[in-house]
Motif scaffolding. Structure first.
Motif, short mmCIF file in Angstrom:
data_model
loop_
_atom_site.label_atom_id
_atom_site.label_comp_id
_atom_site.label_asym_id
_atom_site.label_seq_id
_atom_site.Cartn_x
_atom_site.Cartn_y
_atom_site.Cartn_z
N ARG A 191 4.68 -8.40 19.41
CA ARG A 191 3.26 -8.56 19.08
C ARG A 191 2.55 -7.21 19.15
NH1 ARG A 191 2.00 -11.93 22.74
NH2 ARG A 191 2.66 -13.75 21.59
N SER A 192 2.83 -6.43 20.20
CA SER A 192 2.19 -5.13 20.33
C SER A 192 2.63 -4.19 19.20
CB SER A 192 2.51 -4.50 21.69
OG SER A 192 3.90 -4.28 21.82
N ASP A 193 3.90 -4.29 18.79
CA ASP A 193 4.37 -3.46 17.67
C ASP A 193 3.65 -3.84 16.37
OD1 ASP A 193 6.08 -2.12 19.32
OD2 ASP A 193 7.85 -3.33 18.80
N ARG A 194 3.45 -5.16 16.18
CA ARG A 194 2.74 -5.59 14.97
C ARG A 194 1.30 -5.11 14.98
NH1 ARG A 194 5.68 -10.53 15.58
NH2 ARG A 194 3.89 -11.46 16.66
N LEU A 195 0.64 -5.20 16.17
CA LEU A 195 -0.73 -4.73 16.26
C LEU A 195 -0.82 -3.23 15.99
CD1 LEU A 195 -1.99 -6.74 19.37
CD2 LEU A 195 -2.62 -7.09 16.97
N ARG A 196 0.15 -2.49 16.54
CA ARG A 196 0.15 -1.05 16.31
C ARG A 196 0.38 -0.74 14.83
NH1 ARG A 196 4.14 0.02 19.27
NH2 ARG A 196 2.98 -0.07 21.23
N GLY A 197 1.25 -1.51 14.18
CA GLY A 197 1.49 -1.30 12.77
C GLY A 197 0.26 -1.59 11.92
N TRP A 198 -0.46 -2.69 12.25
CA TRP A 198 -1.68 -3.00 11.51
C TRP A 198 -2.76 -1.96 11.74
CZ3 TRP A 198 -2.25 -5.82 7.48
CH2 TRP A 198 -1.41 -6.90 7.25
N ALA A 199 -2.83 -1.44 12.99
CA ALA A 199 -3.82 -0.40 13.26
C ALA A 199 -3.53 0.86 12.45
CB ALA A 199 -3.83 -0.07 14.75
N THR A 200 -2.24 1.14 12.21
CA THR A 200 -1.87 2.30 11.41
C THR A 200 -2.20 2.09 9.93
OG1 THR A 200 -0.07 2.75 12.96
CG2 THR A 200 0.01 3.87 10.83
N ARG A 201 -1.99 0.86 9.46
CA ARG A 201 -2.19 0.58 8.03
C ARG A 201 -3.64 0.28 7.68
NH1 ARG A 201 2.18 -2.94 9.35
NH2 ARG A 201 4.20 -2.03 8.82
N ALA A 202 -4.46 -0.08 8.67
CA ALA A 202 -5.83 -0.53 8.38
C ALA A 202 -6.64 0.47 7.55
CB ALA A 202 -6.55 -0.85 9.68
N PRO A 203 -6.57 1.79 7.82
CA PRO A 203 -7.37 2.73 6.99
C PRO A 203 -6.96 2.74 5.52
CG PRO A 203 -6.69 3.77 9.04
CD PRO A 203 -5.94 2.49 8.96
N LEU A 204 -5.73 2.28 5.22
CA LEU A 204 -5.28 2.29 3.83
C LEU A 204 -5.67 1.02 3.06
CD1 LEU A 204 -1.65 3.66 4.37
CD2 LEU A 204 -3.67 4.94 3.67
N LEU A 205 -6.12 -0.01 3.79
CA LEU A 205 -6.41 -1.28 3.13
C LEU A 205 -7.52 -1.18 2.08
CD1 LEU A 205 -6.06 -3.88 6.03
CD2 LEU A 205 -4.56 -3.53 4.07
N PRO A 206 -8.65 -0.48 2.34
CA PRO A 206 -9.66 -0.38 1.27
C PRO A 206 -9.13 0.23 -0.01
CG PRO A 206 -10.58 0.30 3.38
CD PRO A 206 -9.11 0.14 3.58
N ALA A 207 -8.32 1.29 0.12
CA ALA A 207 -7.74 1.92 -1.08
C ALA A 207 -6.78 0.96 -1.79
CB ALA A 207 -7.03 3.21 -0.71
N LEU A 208 -5.99 0.20 -1.00
CA LEU A 208 -5.06 -0.75 -1.59
C LEU A 208 -5.81 -1.86 -2.33
CD1 LEU A 208 -2.16 -1.76 -1.91
CD2 LEU A 208 -2.42 -2.98 0.26
N ILE A 209 -6.86 -2.38 -1.71
CA ILE A 209 -7.66 -3.44 -2.35
C ILE A 209 -8.30 -2.92 -3.63
CG2 ILE A 209 -9.68 -4.92 -2.07
CD1 ILE A 209 -8.97 -5.06 0.92
N PHE A 210 -8.82 -1.69 -3.58
CA PHE A 210 -9.45 -1.09 -4.78
C PHE A 210 -8.42 -0.92 -5.89
CE2 PHE A 210 -10.52 2.68 -7.27
CZ PHE A 210 -11.77 2.32 -7.75
N MET A 211 -7.21 -0.46 -5.54
CA MET A 211 -6.17 -0.25 -6.56
C MET A 211 -5.77 -1.58 -7.19
SD MET A 211 -2.36 1.32 -6.17
CE MET A 211 -1.77 -0.22 -5.45
N ILE A 212 -5.63 -2.63 -6.38
CA ILE A 212 -5.26 -3.94 -6.91
C ILE A 212 -6.37 -4.46 -7.84
CG2 ILE A 212 -4.86 -6.35 -6.29
CD1 ILE A 212 -3.47 -5.34 -3.77
N ALA A 213 -7.63 -4.30 -7.42
CA ALA A 213 -8.75 -4.80 -8.23
C ALA A 213 -8.88 -4.05 -9.54
CB ALA A 213 -10.05 -4.70 -7.43
N VAL A 214 -8.57 -2.75 -9.53
CA VAL A 214 -8.78 -1.92 -10.73
C VAL A 214 -7.58 -1.96 -11.67
CG1 VAL A 214 -9.10 0.46 -11.51
CG2 VAL A 214 -10.43 -0.41 -9.60
N THR A 215 -6.37 -2.10 -11.14
CA THR A 215 -5.18 -2.00 -11.99
C THR A 215 -4.44 -3.32 -12.16
OG1 THR A 215 -3.79 -1.37 -10.09
CG2 THR A 215 -4.88 0.41 -11.32
N GLN A 216 -4.18 -4.03 -11.07
CA GLN A 216 -3.32 -5.20 -11.16
C GLN A 216 -4.03 -6.44 -11.71
OE1 GLN A 216 -0.10 -4.50 -10.67
NE2 GLN A 216 -0.96 -2.46 -10.32
N LEU A 217 -5.26 -6.67 -11.27
CA LEU A 217 -5.98 -7.85 -11.77
C LEU A 217 -6.25 -7.77 -13.27
CD1 LEU A 217 -8.49 -8.60 -8.85
CD2 LEU A 217 -6.28 -9.67 -9.35
#
Length: 313
Positions: free
Chosen positions: A21-47
Motif C-alpha cells: 500500500r505504501s509503495d502504491r501511494l508513493r507511486g501515485w505521489a510520483t505520477r500525480a504531477p503528470l496527470l494534468p498533462a496526461l488528461i490534456f493529451m487524451i482530451a486533445v488527441t485521443q478523444l
C-alpha cells in the motif's frame, strides 16, 4: 561501568499489504504531477480520434445532418476504391520519397562539413538550422511569392540578370516546386541527426585506420557509413511521418492543383468542399494508421540506438 544505550528498532509493518500500500501511494505521489498533462493529451488527441473513428462508420453529409445512417465499412471501401484517392496516395508516396531522400543526402553533406573544425562553424551551424525553425505556412509563402513568382520572384530575377528564360515555376513543375520547399525546410533536421551520429563515432578506431593508411573515402565507406546507418534510418522514418501528413506546402503553394493533391489535401477536400464527414473521417483514419505503422518502425530504431549507446557506456 558505562551504560550503553541502543537506538530503538522500528517494528516492521506486519499488516497484510501494508508495504504494498505504501509503495502504491508513493507511486501515485510520483505520477500525480503528470496527470494534468496526461488528461490534456487524451482530451486533445485521443478523444477527437475516437470521434473520427465513430463518424467514419456513418454515411453523413453535413448538408443533410438528419439523413445520417450507419454504413459500416462502406466508407472505407469507397475511399479505397476512389480513383482520386489512389492518385493522391501515389502523389504522397512520390512526395515523401523525393523529399526524404534529397533531405538525407543534403543533410549528410552538411553534417560532414560541420563535423570539421573551421572558423565560424557555430555561426554557420546556426544559419543552417534556421530554415527548420520557420513556421511551415510561412516557409511555403516565402517560396511561393519571394522565390517562385514569375514577375518579381528571386529565381526569375537572377535568370533575367543573366539573360535567361522566365519560367512559371509552379505551373511548369508543380510537384517539384512543393518538394523543393519541403527539402529546404527538412534538410536541417536531417543534418542535426546525422551530425549527432558523426560526433558519436569511435575516434580511436578512425585514427587507427588512418595510421594503417586508409584514405578518407575508405574511412567514410567502411567506418562512417555503417555507423550512420541507424541515424539514416531514424531520419528517414521521422521525415516520412511528417511528409506523409504534410498539408501546409501543398495547400499554400499549389492549392492541391496540377497533380499535387496528396492524401491530407484530399481529406481536406472531402470534408470541407464535398461536406462528406463519413468519407473524410475514413480517409483520415487510414492516414493515421499509415503514420502509426511508420512511427512503430521509428520507435524500434530509436530503441536500438539507445541500446547501442548503453552498450558502449
Amino acid at each position: 561501568m558505562t551504560a550503553t544505550t541502543t537506538a530503538p528498532v522500528a517494528a516492521p509493518d506486519v499488516r497484510p499489504g501494508g508495504g504494498r500500500r505504501s509503495d502504491r501511494l508513493r507511486g501515485w505521489a510520483t505520477r500525480a504531477p503528470l496527470l494534468p498533462a496526461l488528461i490534456f493529451m487524451i482530451a486533445v488527441t485521443q478523444l477527437p480520434f475516437v470521434a473520427t473513428l465513430v463518424i467514419s462508420f456513418f454515411d453523413w453529409n453535413s448538408l443533410y445532418p438528419d439523413a445520417r445512417e450507419f454504413a459500416g465499412f462502406a466508407n472505407y471501401g469507397e475511399v479505397l476504391g476512389d480513383s482520386d484517392l489512389r492518385r493522391s496516395v501515389w502523389t504522397t508516396i512520390l512526395l515523401t520519397v523525393a523529399v526524404v531522400l534529397a533531405s538525407l543526402v543534403l543533410g549528410l553533406l552538411l553534417a560532414l562539413l560541420l563535423d570539421r573544425k573551421f572558423r565560424g562553424r557555430g555561426v554557420v551551424r546556426t544559419l543552417l538550422i534556421a530554415p527548420f525553425l520557420v513556421v511551415p505556412v510561412a516557409a511555403a509563402l516565402l517560396w511561393k511569392h519571394v522565390l517562385y513568382n514569375p514577375e518579381y520572384g528571386l529565381f526569375n530575377g537572377l535568370l533575367h540578370y543573366v539573360g535567361g528564360p522566365q519560367p512559371d515555376w509552379i505551373s511548369g513543375t508543380p510537384l517539384l516546386a512543393v518538394e523543393a520547399a519541403l527539402v529546404w525546410q527538412w534538410t536541417p533536421f536531417m543534418m542535426l541527426i546525422l551530425l549527432a551520429g558523426l560526433q558519436s563515432r569511435d575516434q580511436e578506431q578512425i585514427e587507427a585506420a588512418r595510421v594503417d593508411g586508409a584514405s578518407d573515402w575508405q574511412i567514410f565507406r567502411h567506418l562512417t557509413l555503417p555507423h550512420l546507418r541507424r541515424y539514416l534510418e531514424l531520419g528517414a522514418l521521422l521525415g516520412s511521418i511528417y511528409i506523409v501528413q504534410n498539408f501546409d506546402a501543398v495547400f499554400t503553394i499549389t492549392s492541391g492543383g496540377l497533380g499535387t493533391a496528396n492524401l491530407p489535401y484530399t481529406v481536406y477536400q472531402t470534408f470541407y468542399q464535398a461536406h462528406e464527414n463519413g468519407l473524410a473521417s475514413a480517409a483520415g483514419v487510414l492516414v493515421v494508421i499509415g503514420s502509426i505503422i511508420i512511427a512503430t518502425f521509428a520507435l524500434r530504431v530509436v530503441s536500438s540506438l539507445f541500446r547501442e549507446e548503453a552498450s558502449r557506456a
